[in-house]
Scaffold this motif. Structure first.
Motif, PDB file in Angstrom:
ATOM      1  N   GLY A 165      11.119  14.007 -40.503  1.00 32.42           N
ATOM      2  CA  GLY A 165      10.348  15.185 -40.130  1.00 32.42           C
ATOM      3  C   GLY A 165       9.824  15.082 -38.716  1.00 32.42           C
ATOM      4  N   SER A 166       9.448  16.220 -38.158  1.00 35.17           N
ATOM      5  CA  SER A 166       8.904  16.234 -36.800  1.00 35.17           C
ATOM      6  C   SER A 166       7.997  17.439 -36.631  1.00 35.17           C
ATOM      7  CB  SER A 166      10.045  16.276 -35.772  1.00 35.17           C
ATOM      8  OG  SER A 166       9.560  16.069 -34.460  1.00 35.17           O
ATOM      9  N   ALA A 167       7.063  17.341 -35.671  1.00 30.52           N
ATOM     10  CA  ALA A 167       6.129  18.427 -35.380  1.00 30.52           C
ATOM     11  C   ALA A 167       5.554  18.211 -33.989  1.00 30.52           C
ATOM     12  CB  ALA A 167       5.015  18.482 -36.423  1.00 30.52           C
ATOM     13  N   SER A 168       4.995  19.278 -33.423  1.00 30.54           N
ATOM     14  CA  SER A 168       4.443  19.156 -32.069  1.00 30.54           C
ATOM     15  C   SER A 168       3.252  20.083 -31.866  1.00 30.54           C
ATOM     16  CB  SER A 168       5.521  19.484 -31.018  1.00 30.54           C
ATOM     17  OG  SER A 168       5.864  20.862 -31.059  1.00 30.54           O
ATOM     18  N   PHE A 169       2.493  19.782 -30.835  1.00 36.08           N
ATOM     19  CA  PHE A 169       1.410  20.629 -30.343  1.00 36.08           C
ATOM     20  C   PHE A 169       1.485  20.678 -28.818  1.00 36.08           C
ATOM     21  CE2 PHE A 169      -1.463  19.824 -34.188  1.00 36.08           C
ATOM     22  CZ  PHE A 169      -1.465  21.151 -34.582  1.00 36.08           C
ATOM     23  N   VAL A 170       1.037  21.795 -28.269  1.00 34.45           N
ATOM     24  CA  VAL A 170       0.788  21.932 -26.838  1.00 34.45           C
ATOM     25  C   VAL A 170      -0.652  22.396 -26.694  1.00 34.45           C
ATOM     26  CG1 VAL A 170       1.428  23.075 -24.697  1.00 34.45           C
ATOM     27  CG2 VAL A 170       3.198  22.505 -26.365  1.00 34.45           C
ATOM     28  N   PHE A 171      -1.427  21.767 -25.807  1.00 34.83           N
ATOM     29  CA  PHE A 171      -2.837  22.135 -25.678  1.00 34.83           C
ATOM     30  C   PHE A 171      -3.309  21.943 -24.242  1.00 34.83           C
ATOM     31  CE2 PHE A 171      -2.733  17.621 -26.515  1.00 34.83           C
ATOM     32  CZ  PHE A 171      -3.784  17.071 -25.784  1.00 34.83           C
ATOM     33  N   SER A 172      -4.385  22.627 -23.918  1.00 34.99           N
ATOM     34  CA  SER A 172      -4.973  22.534 -22.583  1.00 34.99           C
ATOM     35  C   SER A 172      -6.012  21.424 -22.556  1.00 34.99           C
ATOM     36  CB  SER A 172      -5.618  23.861 -22.186  1.00 34.99           C
ATOM     37  OG  SER A 172      -4.642  24.884 -22.104  1.00 34.99           O
ATOM     38  N   GLU A 173      -5.967  20.644 -21.479  1.00 35.87           N
ATOM     39  CA  GLU A 173      -6.922  19.549 -21.309  1.00 35.87           C
ATOM     40  C   GLU A 173      -7.287  19.509 -19.837  1.00 35.87           C
ATOM     41  OE1 GLU A 173      -7.568  16.071 -20.249  1.00 35.87           O
ATOM     42  OE2 GLU A 173      -9.353  16.597 -21.414  1.00 35.87           O
ATOM     43  N   VAL A 180       2.249  16.954 -27.145  1.00 37.55           N
ATOM     44  CA  VAL A 180       2.275  15.783 -28.015  1.00 37.55           C
ATOM     45  C   VAL A 180       3.127  16.121 -29.222  1.00 37.55           C
ATOM     46  CG1 VAL A 180       0.121  16.438 -29.178  1.00 37.55           C
ATOM     47  CG2 VAL A 180       0.908  14.067 -29.268  1.00 37.55           C
ATOM     48  N   GLY A 181       3.945  15.179 -29.643  1.00 31.50           N
ATOM     49  CA  GLY A 181       4.806  15.408 -30.802  1.00 31.50           C
ATOM     50  C   GLY A 181       4.999  14.135 -31.587  1.00 31.50           C
ATOM     51  N   ALA A 182       5.430  14.296 -32.829  1.00 29.09           N
ATOM     52  CA  ALA A 182       5.661  13.140 -33.696  1.00 29.09           C
ATOM     53  C   ALA A 182       6.974  13.308 -34.440  1.00 29.09           C
ATOM     54  CB  ALA A 182       4.517  12.984 -34.702  1.00 29.09           C
ATOM     55  N   ILE A 183       7.589  12.184 -34.756  1.00 29.61           N
ATOM     56  CA  ILE A 183       8.762  12.153 -35.620  1.00 29.61           C
ATOM     57  C   ILE A 183       8.523  11.065 -36.647  1.00 29.61           C
ATOM     58  CG2 ILE A 183      10.056  10.553 -34.138  1.00 29.61           C
ATOM     59  CD1 ILE A 183      12.592  12.148 -34.873  1.00 29.61           C
ATOM     60  N   ALA A 184       8.893  11.327 -37.909  1.00 31.24           N
ATOM     61  CA  ALA A 184       8.578  10.396 -38.990  1.00 31.24           C
ATOM     62  C   ALA A 184       9.748  10.271 -39.949  1.00 31.24           C
ATOM     63  CB  ALA A 184       7.338  10.870 -39.748  1.00 31.24           C
ATOM     64  N   ALA A 185      10.086   9.035 -40.289  1.00 26.75           N
ATOM     65  CA  ALA A 185      11.045   8.747 -41.355  1.00 26.75           C
ATOM     66  C   ALA A 185      10.218   8.334 -42.573  1.00 26.75           C
ATOM     67  CB  ALA A 185      12.005   7.641 -40.940  1.00 26.75           C
ATOM     68  N   VAL A 186      10.249   9.161 -43.619  1.00 24.91           N
ATOM     69  CA  VAL A 186       9.291   9.046 -44.728  1.00 24.91           C
ATOM     70  C   VAL A 186       9.953   8.421 -45.945  1.00 24.91           C
ATOM     71  CG1 VAL A 186       7.532  10.266 -46.036  1.00 24.91           C
ATOM     72  CG2 VAL A 186       8.293  11.195 -43.840  1.00 24.91           C
ATOM     73  N   THR A 238       6.895   4.034 -44.103  1.00 29.58           N
ATOM     74  CA  THR A 238       6.967   5.250 -43.293  1.00 29.58           C
ATOM     75  C   THR A 238       6.907   4.838 -41.825  1.00 29.58           C
ATOM     76  OG1 THR A 238       5.952   6.616 -45.006  1.00 29.58           O
ATOM     77  CG2 THR A 238       5.862   7.448 -42.741  1.00 29.58           C
ATOM     78  N   LEU A 239       7.886   5.286 -41.072  1.00 31.57           N
ATOM     79  CA  LEU A 239       8.002   4.942 -39.654  1.00 31.57           C
ATOM     80  C   LEU A 239       7.751   6.171 -38.803  1.00 31.57           C
ATOM     81  CD1 LEU A 239      11.302   2.847 -39.833  1.00 31.57           C
ATOM     82  CD2 LEU A 239       8.959   2.006 -39.978  1.00 31.57           C
ATOM     83  N   VAL A 240       6.937   6.019 -37.756  1.00 28.57           N
ATOM     84  CA  VAL A 240       6.523   7.160 -36.933  1.00 28.57           C
ATOM     85  C   VAL A 240       6.632   6.808 -35.456  1.00 28.57           C
ATOM     86  CG1 VAL A 240       4.582   8.652 -36.299  1.00 28.57           C
ATOM     87  CG2 VAL A 240       4.932   8.024 -38.700  1.00 28.57           C
ATOM     88  N   THR A 241       7.062   7.775 -34.669  1.00 32.57           N
ATOM     89  CA  THR A 241       6.929   7.691 -33.216  1.00 32.57           C
ATOM     90  C   THR A 241       6.205   8.935 -32.723  1.00 32.57           C
ATOM     91  OG1 THR A 241       8.953   6.389 -32.937  1.00 32.57           O
ATOM     92  CG2 THR A 241       8.129   7.545 -31.005  1.00 32.57           C
ATOM     93  N   VAL A 242       5.184   8.717 -31.911  1.00 34.42           N
ATOM     94  CA  VAL A 242       4.450   9.794 -31.243  1.00 34.42           C
ATOM     95  C   VAL A 242       4.823   9.757 -29.776  1.00 34.42           C
ATOM     96  CG1 VAL A 242       2.160  10.579 -30.506  1.00 34.42           C
ATOM     97  CG2 VAL A 242       2.517   9.795 -32.861  1.00 34.42           C
ATOM     98  N   ALA A 243       5.060  10.917 -29.179  1.00 33.96           N
ATOM     99  CA  ALA A 243       5.341  11.002 -27.747  1.00 33.96           C
ATOM    100  C   ALA A 243       4.412  12.016 -27.104  1.00 33.96           C
ATOM    101  CB  ALA A 243       6.799  11.405 -27.496  1.00 33.96           C
TER     102      ALA A 243
END
Length: 334
Positions: A165-173, A180-186, A238-243
């Motif tokens: 699975g994967s998901a992302s966000f875009v935000f103002s800072e 920021v996004g993540a990918i996960a092998a569940v 569960t393995l995750v990478t955040v970028a």
């Protein structure tokens, strides 16, 4: 404003690409996350049974300050060979540290256990993971499927078919727009759904109906806090990478990885057991400055955890039934 990225994938982070390869007969696979340029990286490992390679190099007191890729693989300890295949692919492209005539790509990796999922594991003398890693690295791109693919191909999650699975966000800072996004092998021992319900633990974090419009728990519902452990144990992780494109130092990346681990706890119960090898990697492509090194990292880590919970849940929601491994949607409906 906080919103999902255009594809709602980790590749919404500029400079990040993903490649997947799987073997349908063996029921296993490999997922590769590659930055366009060497990226600052760190990791946080919470599971009691991890299988990793090159993660010690990510410690803040170690010499290596950037990596050339991250590998998530099935195959238990055999899957650590996948990083060698990715290194071979990168070396062909002359990507890596140059020491004299030597080219050395740095590719940390972690593995999950999928050896008892019904696939044909009689692969002879040579396990398939070097070749799967090479193939995944050759297949990188900005778009990729979710569910039964890559490292999630043969995964099982709390009695349901697991997946990628994967998901992302875009935000103002401050003046920056951060991705920021993540990918996960569940492949978790714990369950993604509440006892006796199709509602996922991560239902509050769903964005844009990405989990099929998760139902709210009924009012005054008393949740059974017990858990039925499936035997035999010891076949999880569960393995995750955040970028992110935020500029991070190695210690800051480590803090984001620690905070992102909360996403596993929001999506899976129980988590970080003695039988899991749960691991979160963080990659920083370093393109956007945070306005405040403390507040900015805090917000980034918070949203990274949300992305992780969503990525985990999407991986299981979008997985498909494989043999006697029933999918979420076949059991509960879409």
């Amino acid at each position: 404003m906080i919103k999902t990225g255009k594809q709602n994938l980790i590749t919404d982070v500029p400079g990040i690409q993903v490649g997947n390869a799987q073997d349908e007969l063996i029921r296993t696979g490999v997922t590769v996350i590659l930055p366009d340029e060497p990226a600052v990286a760190s990791a946080d490992i919470r599971g009691g049974g991890p299988g990793t390679r090159e993660t010690e190099a990510l410690n803040s007191d170690c010499l290596v300050d950037v990596v050339h890729g991250i590998v998530l693989s099935g195959g238990s300890a055999y899957g650590l060979d996948a990083a060698g295949g990715v290194m071979a692919s990168l070396r062909e492209q002359k990507i890596g540290f140059n020491l004299g005539d030597a080219i050395i790509p740095i590719v940390p990796s972690a593995i999950l256990f999928d050896l008892l999922n019904g696939g044909d594991k009689d692969w002879g003398v040579k396990p398939p993971y070097f070749d799967l890693g090479f193939k995944a690295a050759q297949a990188i791109g900005k778009g990729f499927d979710l569910g039964n693919i890559g490292a999630g191909y043969g995964a099982i999650a709390g009695g349901l078919k697991g997946g990628l699975g994967s998901a992302s966000f875009v935000f103002s800072e401050g003046e920056s727009k951060i991705s920021v996004g993540a990918i996960a092998a569940v492949n978790s021992m714990g369950s993604l759904t509440m006892p006796g319900s199709k509602t996922m633990w991560a239902f509050p974090y769903e964005q844009n109906d990405e989990l099929g419009k998760q139902p709210m728990p009924e009012k005054n519902t008393k949740i059974d806090l017990d858990f039925s452990f499936e035997l035999p144990l010891g076949k999880n992780t569960t393995l995750v990478t955040v970028a992110t494109d935020a500029v991070l130092t190695k210690p800051q990346a480590r803090r984001v990885a620690i905070m992102a681990q909360d996403g596993l706890a929001r999506a899976i119960r129980p988590i970080h057991s003695p039988f899991d090898g749960d691991c979160v990697f963080v990659l920083s492509t370093g393109k956007c400055e945070l306005s405040d090194p403390v507040v900015g990292v805090s917000k980034l880590g918070m949203l990274a955890a949300d992305c992780v919970a969503r990525a985990i849940s999407r991986g299981v929601y979008l997985a498909e039934t494989m043999g006697d491994l029933e999918s979420y949607r076949d059991r509960y409906g879409s």
